[in-house]
Design an enzyme around this catalytic site. Structure first.
Site, mmCIF file in Angstrom:
data_model
loop_
_atom_site.group_PDB
_atom_site.id
_atom_site.type_symbol
_atom_site.label_atom_id
_atom_site.label_comp_id
_atom_site.label_asym_id
_atom_site.label_seq_id
_atom_site.Cartn_x
_atom_site.Cartn_y
_atom_site.Cartn_z
ATOM 1 N N CYS A 17 -42.656 -31.001 -27.992
ATOM 2 C CA CYS A 17 -41.670 -30.405 -28.707
ATOM 3 C C CYS A 17 -42.324 -29.648 -29.925
ATOM 4 O O CYS A 17 -43.072 -28.902 -29.670
ATOM 5 C CB CYS A 17 -40.442 -31.267 -28.816
ATOM 6 S SG CYS A 17 -39.002 -30.069 -29.272
ATOM 7 N N HIS B 225 -39.376 -33.408 -23.700
ATOM 8 C CA HIS B 225 -39.517 -35.069 -24.226
ATOM 9 C C HIS B 225 -39.956 -36.057 -23.164
ATOM 10 O O HIS B 225 -39.002 -36.349 -22.524
ATOM 11 C CB HIS B 225 -38.402 -35.362 -25.191
ATOM 12 C CG HIS B 225 -38.194 -34.479 -26.435
ATOM 13 N ND1 HIS B 225 -38.538 -34.911 -27.538
ATOM 14 C CD2 HIS B 225 -37.433 -33.492 -26.516
ATOM 15 C CE1 HIS B 225 -38.392 -34.179 -28.621
ATOM 16 N NE2 HIS B 225 -37.635 -33.034 -28.046
ATOM 17 N N GLU C 138 -40.851 -38.791 -23.599
ATOM 18 C CA GLU C 138 -40.616 -40.149 -24.297
ATOM 19 C C GLU C 138 -39.105 -40.611 -23.913
ATOM 20 O O GLU C 138 -38.793 -41.750 -23.954
ATOM 21 C CB GLU C 138 -40.813 -40.426 -25.666
ATOM 22 C CG GLU C 138 -39.716 -39.640 -26.623
ATOM 23 C CD GLU C 138 -40.019 -38.117 -26.914
ATOM 24 O OE1 GLU C 138 -40.692 -37.470 -25.978
ATOM 25 O OE2 GLU C 138 -39.655 -37.486 -28.030
#
Ligand code: XMP
Length: 606
Positions: free
Chosen positions: A80, A172, A174
């Site tokens: 990002c 993202h 994660e």
């Protein structure tokens, strides 16, 4: 460094810790670094990940970080904001626009080691305002995103340069919503950085045991055991290293504990084989005496803190453990200025890092076996060492205990601004078929990163959770001077509030203990104890519509690390139980459920 490790640069928000946790779950050590850390702090890592951020790369916000990281000869992956920074640094362009929010389909441009084992289209999760619109020399587009047929593709969702070993994901990886995000991280960590997976709890424990033995030598360790997860697991690790004879535990009952807490904690510690040098002091009377007449929340906190230190020092001297080191259950997030401290300006000194402790650490006199671990890892280690599940999953409990949940008052109604607020809150509630009124007392909150001390509002009427939470949010946003909104679990809409003079007394604490026990037991029995992150029960000394003398407020929240929180939805069967049982306790004037997020409310009411 004993382990192959990844540095995660924390540009803010919740992302960096999530990335570090995900990397650690791959059995690779990940450590958080601040963007301004000197370059030496980045040496020894096998790779670097740049996190997302609330800042805008298009406006060069937060661009003042240690750019020497780009000279490191290790792979770097940005996500990002980090992705956009990498693009910019190597000659690409980032603009404000091209926003995507939520799920998107990532189309891969070609096979690449970053996407090893993945399909040509991957579901990823997006949350950005800025976008990369061109790349510098040696960079290529590794993937673009679409959502639905009609939409034009968003370019440069994944980029990379194999020459520089720099990569970027606009999405993202994660978060769990990026379906194969873990695989992408694994591809980076193992495939591109060449890390070996050595970060296992088994190895961690063996290393810590060896380290504690070397540090302590033939001395002893003295540790304050609250019964919480961290101090209990820390005690077990130290006992593992030194044997039970050289570990001294002190449990202090400050009179502000939950119902039966000290008795249960002592029994639990005994059952873990930690009873050999387990000391207990009942200092309830001393705390009560010190708190007599104290009403103001911050002063109350100070008095509790000061009394605790006095009791601790006296007991430590009385026990006379010769030549001891201090044990602490400090965990990794407690040691770093992040996740809403340095970057979000909310500075809260953690009690494990006050100056006197810092000095002792410098002298090598503090033993902290959990200092490298996140909470999930502490739980894993605890389970390995036989700490029971109900201890490992216990809600966090503040040091000052029920002291910060027992609001006190001089008995004078605090009506400043109430005349202005009353029609405003009523109007917002009426738009949704509900009733609302501000109440003549205050509680602590946090607004624009500063402490606020403002009025709570009571909301009444029947509505589903979504509606109630929406209306509470509107009131909090639209009406100045309000920092909390609680829903009345009783019938009708309360109108007359009469604050009563009240301090910290044994009777009030006993009532709060009972109410808290009802709530805790309810959460367990209705199967939501784990899903709810914390649930303070609060007493306010106020008569409502001529009834009782204590208002009970229940505050169930969801949270990750307490920096932010949202109201937790409780099952209706549990609400019915609370509606029935709590008002039957002696002197209860009403029962409300707090619907405030953090910010603007803090988790505790003071
Ligand atoms: P707030 O109320 O600031 O709380 O949103 C955030 C988290 O910290 C806990 N808390 C404390 N813990 N000493 C502690 O050890 C304190 O003085 C203290 N004050 C708040 C609170 O329970 C929540 O988990």
């Amino acid at each position: 460094m004993d382990h192959d490790a990844i540095a995660v640069v924390d540009f803010g928000g919740q992302y960096a810790h999530l990335i570090a946790t995900k990397v650690r779950r791959l059995n690779v050590l990940a450590e958080i670094r601040e963007p301004e850390d000197p370059i030496e702090r980045f040496h020894g890592f096998k790779g670097v990940i740049l996190s997302g951020s609330p800042s805008l790369a298009s406006k060069d916000e937060d661009s003042d970080y240690t750019r020497a990281i780009y000279d490191l000869d290790v792979p770097i992956l940005g996500m990002c904001f980090g992705h956009q920074e990498i693009a910019k640094h190597y000659g690409g362009q980032v603009i404000h626009g091209g926003r995507e929010w939520g799920p998107a389909d990532l189309h891969l441009a070609r096979a690449h080691p970053l996407f090893e084992g993945l399909g040509p289209v991957e579901r990823v999760w997006m949350s950005h305002f800025d976008s990369v619109v061109s790349l510098g020399p040696d960079f290529e587009e590794l993937g673009w995103t679409t959502l639905g047929e009609a939409e034009a593709p968003h370019r440069f969702a994944a980029i990379g340069s194999d020459r520089f070993r720099r990569y970027g994901f606009q999405f993202h990886a994660e978060v769990d919503d990026t379906v194969n995000g873990d695989r992408m991280l694994a591809n980076f960590v193992f495939g591109l950085c060449g890390c070996r997976p050595s970060w296992t709890m088994e190895r961690y424990l063996a290393e810590k045991v060896a380290h504690i033995r070397a540090q302590v030598g033939d001395r002893s360790v003295f540790l304050l055991a609250s019964g919480g997860v961290d101090s209990t697991v820390a005690a077990r690790v130290i006992a593992e290293a030194l044997g039970p004879d050289r570990l001294h535990l002190l449990h202090v009952d400050n009179g502000l504990m939950r119902k039966d807490e000290s008795r249960k904690v002592l029994a639990m510690l005994e059952s873990l084989g930690l009873g050999r040098n387990l000391h207990f002091v009942d200092a309830g009377e001393e705390f009560l005496a010190a708190l007599r007449g104290v009403v103001e929340p911050e002063r109350k906190r100070r008095v509790i803190g000061d009394t605790f230190i006095a009791v601790f020092e006296r007991e430590a001297a009385r026990l006379g453990v010769p030549d001891h080191l201090l044990g602490q259950g400090t965990i990794y997030p407690d040691t770093i200025e992040t996740g809403g401290t340095r970057r979000a300006d909310v500075i809260k000194t953690h009690h494990n890092r006050v100056p006197i402790i810092e000095r002792m650490i410098a002298q090598g006199r503090v033993v902290e076996p959990l200092v490298d671990l996140y909470k999930v890892e502490v739980r894993e280690l605890g389970a390995r060492l036989g700490v029971p599940d109900d201890v490992l999953w216990r809600h966090p409990f503040p040091g000052p205990g029920l002291g910060v949940r027992l609001l006190c008052s001089t008995g004078v109604a605090d009506t400043e601004g109430l005349d202005r607020m009353a029609p405003q809150v009523a109007e917002v509630a009426a738009r949704h078929g509900l009733q609302a009124s501000p109440m003549p007392f205050r509680s602590v909150g946090v607004k624009a990163d500063l402490r606020s001390y403002e009025h709570p509002v009571v909301l009444s009427g029947a509505a589903d959770w979504e509606r109630l939470i929406e209306v509470a949010g509107l009131i909090l946003r639209e009406v100045p001077g309000v920092n909390r909104c609680a829903w009345n679990l009783g019938s009708g809409h309360p109108t007359a509030f009469r604050p009563l003079a009240a301090g910290v007394t044994r009777e009030r604490l006993d009532l709060l203990r009972e109410a808290d026990a009802v709530v805790m037991e309810g959460l367990r029995r209705h199967g939501v104890y784990r899903e709810v992150w914390q649930c303070p029960t609060v007493l306010v000394p106020i008569e409502v519509d001529g009834r009782g003398r204590e208002l009970v407020i229940v505050r169930p929240i969801r949270s990750e690390r307490a920096m932010t929180a949202s109201p937790a939805r409780l099952p209706h069967t549990l609400l019915d139980h609370l509606r029935r049982v709590l008002p039957a306790l002696p002197g209860v004037s009403g029962v409300f459920l707090d619907l405030t997020s953090k910010p603007p409310g803090t988790i505790e009411w003071e």
